[in-house]
Design an enzyme around this catalytic site. Structure first.
Site, mmCIF file in Angstrom:
data_model
loop_
_atom_site.group_PDB
_atom_site.id
_atom_site.type_symbol
_atom_site.label_atom_id
_atom_site.label_comp_id
_atom_site.label_asym_id
_atom_site.label_seq_id
_atom_site.Cartn_x
_atom_site.Cartn_y
_atom_site.Cartn_z
ATOM 1 N N SER A 18 54.611 40.193 -48.950
ATOM 2 C CA SER A 18 53.311 40.461 -49.574
ATOM 3 C C SER A 18 52.719 39.195 -50.181
ATOM 4 C CB SER A 18 53.450 41.522 -50.663
ATOM 5 O OG SER A 18 54.094 42.667 -50.159
HETATM 6 N N1 SAH Z 1 59.122 43.761 -50.373
HETATM 7 C C1 SAH Z 1 59.082 42.932 -49.195
HETATM 8 C C2 SAH Z 1 57.885 43.194 -48.309
HETATM 9 C C3 SAH Z 1 58.083 44.444 -47.589
HETATM 10 S S1 SAH Z 1 57.116 44.743 -46.150
HETATM 11 C C4 SAH Z 1 59.157 41.460 -49.522
HETATM 12 O O1 SAH Z 1 59.156 41.087 -50.700
HETATM 13 O O2 SAH Z 1 59.231 40.655 -48.582
HETATM 14 C C5 SAH Z 1 57.620 46.418 -45.946
HETATM 15 C C6 SAH Z 1 59.047 46.632 -45.520
HETATM 16 O O3 SAH Z 1 59.310 48.029 -45.556
HETATM 17 C C7 SAH Z 1 59.343 46.188 -44.099
HETATM 18 O O4 SAH Z 1 60.421 45.296 -44.108
HETATM 19 C C8 SAH Z 1 59.707 47.486 -43.379
HETATM 20 O O5 SAH Z 1 60.701 47.327 -42.390
HETATM 21 C C9 SAH Z 1 60.200 48.335 -44.520
HETATM 22 N N2 SAH Z 1 60.168 49.788 -44.330
HETATM 23 C C10 SAH Z 1 59.249 50.545 -43.687
HETATM 24 N N3 SAH Z 1 59.570 51.844 -43.763
HETATM 25 C C11 SAH Z 1 60.732 51.933 -44.471
HETATM 26 C C12 SAH Z 1 61.580 53.003 -44.894
HETATM 27 N N4 SAH Z 1 61.318 54.294 -44.618
HETATM 28 N N5 SAH Z 1 62.677 52.702 -45.615
HETATM 29 C C13 SAH Z 1 62.986 51.414 -45.920
HETATM 30 N N6 SAH Z 1 62.238 50.367 -45.551
HETATM 31 C C14 SAH Z 1 61.119 50.614 -44.840
#
Ligand code: SAH
Length: 212
Positions: free
Chosen positions: A61
């Protein structure tokens, strides 16, 4: 490149100037080496005012969005925090600087493994990793004082509401597939109250209680 200088600049021009005030949060964002959560080829962009690709079609993000969501969590130091969407691990590091224990769930094994390796190398001992569908939460470790969802969801997954402690807070981007708004849920005397914040765009939360 002097990354500390870039970080200080990021905090000043992207966060303080837009109204982020939490001193502990600003200090954490000055401290955590955001560039180390990216591939080497992307590191020169680490402190730019944008989200960046981290592989597997996912993103880290924008710094401002990390700050807005974290500030809304109102972390004071003793909390047990659940993060859904480990991604690069950067947000987990910020949470680990501010709270007692962080539990982070990621559905893509590769991303979780890479994040865990980075965070271990940086010396974080209070972050716990799990691979799976985070929309089901982490029942064995519940209740949580704070829950942060870092992927866009049509609604707050029911299991996460159930795993929130009394006086707990959930922050999540809620909306349709392509645009959302940051929603804050506060639990008090077993009841949930909701407030609406910044518009945003996140990759989708894919799972049983998110997008199919
Ligand atoms: N917090 C992260 C950014 C996350 S982007 C950072 O600091 O880099 C969103 C993430 O959520 C992605 O890696 C995606 O694979 C994950 N995601 C999507 N659906 C999910 C679920 N049901 N459970 C766990 N992770 C999930």
């Amino acid at each position: 490149m002097d990354f500390q200088e870039l970080r200080d600049m990021m905090v000043k021009t992207q966060l303080i100037s837009r109204g982020i005030r939490d001193k502990r949060l600003l200090d954490a964002m000055k401290k955590v080496p955001r560039h180390l959560f990216l591939d080497e080829s992307m590191q020169h962009k680490a402190y730019d005012d944008m989200a960046l690709a981290i592989g597997e079609g996912q993103t880290i993000s924008q710094p401002y969005m990390v700050a807005v969501m974290t500030e809304l969590l109102e972390i004071e130091g003793e909390e047990k925090v659940l993060e859904i969407g480990t991604g690069s691990g950067y947000q987990a590091a910020i949470l680990a600087e501010l709270s007692k224990e962080v539990y982070t769930v990621e559905r893509v094994q590769e991303l979780s493994d890479r994040a865990a390796a980075r965070l271990n190398a940086l010396g974080y001992k209070n972050i716990h990793f799990r691979v799976g569908d985070g929309t089901a939460g982490w029942p064995e470790e519940a209740p949580f004082n704070r829950i942060l969802i870092t992927a866009g969801t049509p609604k707050i997954p029911e299991p996460l509401l159930e795993q929130l402690s009394e006086k707990g807070i959930i922050i999540a981007p809620v909306g349709d597939r392509f645009s959302q708004q940051i929603v804050k849920i506060v639990k008090s005397k077993g009841k949930f109250s909701e407030s609406f914040h910044t518009p945003c765009v996140f990759v989708p939360l894919i799972g049983e209680y998110g997008w199919k």
